[in-house]
Design an enzyme around this catalytic site. Structure first.
Site, PDB file in Angstrom:
ATOM      1  N   ARG A  40       0.898  -1.091  -0.209  1.00 18.78           N
ATOM      2  CA  ARG A  40       0.192   0.264  -0.346  1.00 18.78           C
ATOM      3  C   ARG A  40       0.910   1.325   0.134  1.00 18.78           C
ATOM      4  NH1 ARG A  40      -2.053   0.182   5.514  1.00 18.78           N
ATOM      5  NH2 ARG A  40      -3.734  -1.461   5.004  1.00 18.78           N
ATOM      6  N   ASP A  73      -5.253   1.526   8.746  1.00 16.75           N
ATOM      7  CA  ASP A  73      -4.074  -0.499   9.926  1.00 16.75           C
ATOM      8  C   ASP A  73      -4.753  -0.908  11.168  1.00 16.75           C
ATOM      9  OD1 ASP A  73      -2.409  -1.111   7.598  1.00 16.75           O
ATOM     10  OD2 ASP A  73      -0.652  -0.164   8.894  1.00 16.75           O
TER      11      ASP A  73
HETATM   12  C1  GLC Z   1       1.089   3.365   8.290  1.00 16.98           C
HETATM   13  C2  GLC Z   1       1.584   2.541   7.258  1.00 16.98           C
HETATM   14  C3  GLC Z   1       0.232   3.361   6.245  1.00 16.98           C
HETATM   15  C4  GLC Z   1      -1.683   3.171   6.804  1.00 16.98           C
HETATM   16  C5  GLC Z   1      -1.110   3.869   7.973  1.00 16.98           C
HETATM   17  C6  GLC Z   1      -2.464   4.613   8.882  1.00 16.98           C
HETATM   18  O1  GLC Z   1       1.461   4.629   8.011  1.00 16.98           O
HETATM   19  O2  GLC Z   1       2.520   2.202   6.697  1.00 16.98           O
HETATM   20  O3  GLC Z   1       0.377   1.523   6.098  1.00 16.98           O
HETATM   21  O4  GLC Z   1      -1.811   3.565   5.754  1.00 16.98           O
HETATM   22  O5  GLC Z   1      -0.241   3.896   8.973  1.00 16.98           O
HETATM   23  O6  GLC Z   1      -2.760   3.040   9.849  1.00 16.98           O
END
Ligand code: GLC
Length: 806
Positions: free
Chosen positions: A355, A498
């Site tokens: 991602r 996440d």
């Molecule tokens: C962190 C992760 C990313 C995610 C974000 C929000 O930065 O690396 O992939 O989208 O947190 O949870």
């Protein structure tokens, strides 16, 4: 309170007071060797992999901060007084604190280099650290100058602490790290070797033959001492010992005598490779000071060329400084080194996050097309036949051309992994990973004009070949299949957030991202006459209808449903009534009305806004609820639980720009712009030149404090938001679109933009003080339809564009 300033002319951030309460870091290296270095010379280097290619050691989160580092010590041989060229590790009392005869220190972070400067008792010294473009070495260019009126006899010592190359072993299994690495000294060069892996060596050398050396840490530092007072420096000479076990270091000590007004310049080199194969040749190369100068100039030209691909001049000084230099550097850094090496993420993981990488690449296509293409190919190879991406993967595992290291039989049995083991199933799949890749590939094609890329054949993770276009269709189709009965996207392990774990439930964010990805694909599929246009259009229409019917809460968009069917992100909720990360996407994807777009942005401003940026959700969660996700287990005001999470702050800027509200767009930009926090470091803490992952939210007593700098998608997205949407210069398949959305009080701005080999100088005039709407467009003096994109020009052309808003 401030600790430094932006030197715009030099493209440097100059730290005037080295006693900043936290580490302010920089990234050196553009190819294989990377160094993460603080303004006090603390930090570490690795080659290629921050997990397996460590060169120097770092004690993360240690006491004191930032140890060890890449240090130069100075000793006055007349009285044994010792200091360092960077303030730490010796930490002499500062003249800035009013200490009589105190030391003066500055540090300057630049593009690919950091310079430390000291002045103490009549001796001025600088240490400029950089990694040349093509060699896997770190060069320290050290100059010591006698400003006093007496002859001075000094010891100048360079010091690094080596690491076992695999960080997990270095941290967890000392019987390997301590007993399986050794060092030797010959020909003025210290070599660290890994006896049973004879392809891994590190070396430390200098331009002159040293007077003494140490390559065992305990000999150099001495028992019950630290880097602040190493015994060898205090004594003025090393013990000249190396050995085949224990903690290895590189310490080279030189005697330097300086007449009044005289300078000495010497170079230290830290490198990857053996003394015989690399070290000697590198030492000979960089012992020639003209080569050092030439390599520094090449590095400068390398970065300047990137900056020259897109430069802006607006009435907003902070925007210019950040976009032209710091945000570009940060975005490039995330693409080059991924997201696992900093002082917070200390390199224990390897590879790429699907991602994060799929988003990061989008911002630097113009400045780094080669790396972008490489990263896109790596992502495509880590996409499964089913269409989803592998959330975290090692690109080498899917690259047929990746160099394979010899297989040494190890006394520790680690189960051998097959390709199948690397491919996770649906249970570990995120609902969004693959969707980010579609617009990134489309942006790549629009930027480069390389339409043929869509028909290149790249295998899926399972090994089956398919065209790039087929890969993108699979991504779209995977999400089309992953919807519930009401047509809203199913939540899988997580989506962009996440900590929102909606497996078994549903997610509005992914519903919107799906629409955005389809629209992006249509941008190329339509002009290329691809067969799937009809069904893609129908799917886009379906999503727009579902969003309209299911996901509007009245003033903003709901976030989704838990697996128990409970709505979250709605005014009816007690906690988590509104979330930030999905509000902008219906506008960006073009699936909602301007009224709803404006209402949702107004709600963001009203309920999530603050002087440091927009909060991720409100009110914070205080009750654990695993059907909502891990977010409910995080303290209020921190990270995903109602902190000001930087990354999704970029998306409302884009939405406001697309809604034609340039004032609101730039107000969102300003709130979170690190540049504006330069004089507020007692609150912010982190670097004023880099975005961070999150800023403590208003529910937390440390409101405004910024955490986890550098490794965030924020930089890339801010770069995109400003250049393509606020300033509005967007490459299309068949032309450059100029469609700015700026604050009304701007008289205009200028952008220089290289696109497909031609250089466009774009002047935007705003005599009527509006935000948006090009009413007149001139290309090389000839009027053109303001609604039509500017067709590509031949390689090398210089094109002058004047756009007038009204
Ligand atoms: C962190 C992760 C990313 C995610 C974000 C929000 O930065 O690396 O992939 O989208 O947190 O949870």
């Amino acid at each position: 309170m401030r600790y430094g300033h932006f030197d715009v002319e030099a493209d440097e951030y100059v730290i005037e007071r080295p006693d900043v309460p936290v580490s302010w870091t920089n990234y050196l290296g553009t190819k294989n060797l990377c160094t993460v270095l603080s303004h006090n010379a603390g930090g570490y280097s690795y080659c290629r992999s921050s997990q397996q290619g460590r060169i120097t050691r770092f004690r993360p989160n240690g006491v004191p901060l930032d140890r060890p580092g890449h240090y130069v010590y100075l000793r006055d041989d007349a009285d044994g007084d010792v200091w360092s060229v960077s303030w730490q590790p010796v930490g002499k009392p500062l003249a800035a604190d009013g200490v009589p005869d105190g030391a003066e220190y500055t540090a300057a972070h630049g593009l690919g280099y950091t310079r430390f400067e000291s002045a103490y008792r009549g001796i001025r010294a600088t240490q400029t650290v950089f990694v040349p473009l093509d060699d896997d070495v770190e060069v320290w260019d050290v100059v010591v100058h006698n400003d006093s009126d007496a002859r001075r006899e000094l010891t100048v010592a360079g010091y690094v602490e080596f690491s076992f190359h695999t960080i997990t072993i270095d941290n967890e299994n000392l019987q390997m790290s301590l007993y399986a690495s050794g060092s030797s000294y010959a020909d003025g060069i210290i070599e660290e070797d890994f006896h049973y892996e004879p392809w891994t060596f590190h070396f430390f050398a200098s331009s002159r033959t040293p007077d003494s050396y140490d390559s065992l840490r305990e000999e150099f530092v001495g028992p019950y001492r630290t880097e602040a007072n190493p015994i060898a420096v205090e004594r003025g000479h090393g013990s000249n010992r190396s050995g085949t076990t224990q903690n290895q270091c590189g310490a080279l000590l030189h005697k330097v005598a300086l007449e009044p007004g005289e300078s000495a310049r010497l170079v230290f080199l830290l490198g990857y490779g053996s003394r015989d194969a690399v070290g000697r040749a590198m030492r000979d190369k960089y012992a020639d000071l003209a080569t050092v100068d030439a390599e520094r100039a090449r590095l400068r030209a390398h970065w300047r060329a990137k900056q020259d691909r897109l430069r802006i001049r607006t009435p907003h000084e902070g925007m210019d400084t950040m976009i032209n230099t710091w945000t570009l550097l940060q975005a490039e850094t995330c693409v080059q080194w991924s997201r696992f090496a900093s002082f917070v993420e200390v390199g224990g993981r390897n590879g790429l996050g699907f991602r994060d990488t799929a988003q990061d690449v989008m911002s630097v296509i113009h400045s780094n097309p080669t790396k972008t293409r490489q990263r896109i190919l790596e992502l495509l190879r880590a996409q499964t036949e089913a269409g989803y991406g592998l959330h975290l993967f090692d690109p080498a595992a899917f690259d047929p051309d990746a160099p394979r290291l010899p297989d040494v039989p190890s006394p520790t049995i680690v189960p051998t992994r097959s390709r199948g083991d690397l491919i996770h199933g649906l249970a570990d799949t995120c609902s969004d990973d693959h969707l980010w890749l579609v617009p990134s590939v489309v942006e790549y094609v629009k930027e480069t004009g390389d339409v043929a890329f869509l028909d290149e054949v790249v295998p899926f993770a399972e090994g089956t070949p398919a065209t790039v276009y087929e890969h993108l269709l699979r991504a779209i189709d995977f999400s089309s299949a992953q919807v519930g009965e009401n047509g809203v996207a199913l939540g899988l392990r997580a989506d962009w957030n996440d900590c929102l774990n909606l497996g078994g439930g549903q997610t509005a964010l992914v519903t919107f991202l799906h629409a955005w990805a389809i629209r992006a694909l249509l941008d190329v599929a339509r002009p290329l006459g691809r067969a799937d246009v009809g069904r893609l259009e129908a799917e886009l229409e379906r999503i727009a209808t579902v969003a309209d019917a299911e996901l509007w809460d009245g003033e903003w968009w709901i976030r989704g449903y838990t697996r128990d069917g409970v709505t979250i992100g709605s005014a009816a909720n007690e906690e988590g009534k509104i979330f930030l990360e999905h509000q902008a996407w219906p506008v960006i994807a073009g699936i909602t009305t301007p009224e709803r777009g404006r209402a949702s942005m107004d709600a963001v401003r009203r309920l999530l806004g603050s002087r440091y940026g927009n909060h991720l959700n409100w009110p914070a969660f205080t009750k654990v609820d695993d059907t909502v996700g891990f977010v409910t287990r995080v303290y209020p005001g921190i990270k995903e639980n109602a902190a000001i999470f930087s990354h999704p702050n970029a998306w409302p800027i884009i939405a406001e720009a697309l809604l034609g509200r340039g004032d609101e767009a730039v107000a969102f930009y300003d709130a979170i712009l690190p540049y504006h926090q330069n004089d507020n470091v007692e609150v912010r803490g982190a670097e004023p030149y880099a975005y961070v992952q999150f800023i403590y939210g208003r529910d937390h007593e440390q409101f405004g404090k910024a955490q986890n700098p550098w490794l965030t998608g924020t930089a890339g997205w801010m770069y995109t938001a400003v250049t393509k949407y606020v300033l509005g210069v967007r490459p299309g398949l068949d032309g450059l679109v100029v469609d700015p959305s700026i604050p009304r009080d701007w008289d205009g701005f200028e952008m220089q933009r290289v696109w497909r080999g031609a250089t466009y100088t774009i002047e935007v005039r705003n005599p009527g003080h509006v935000s948006r709407g090009v009413v007149a467009l001139e290309v090389d003096g000839a009027p053109q339809d303001p609604a039509a994109p500017i067709a590509p020009r031949p390689d090398g052309a210089r094109v002058r564009v004047v756009a007038t808003l009204g």
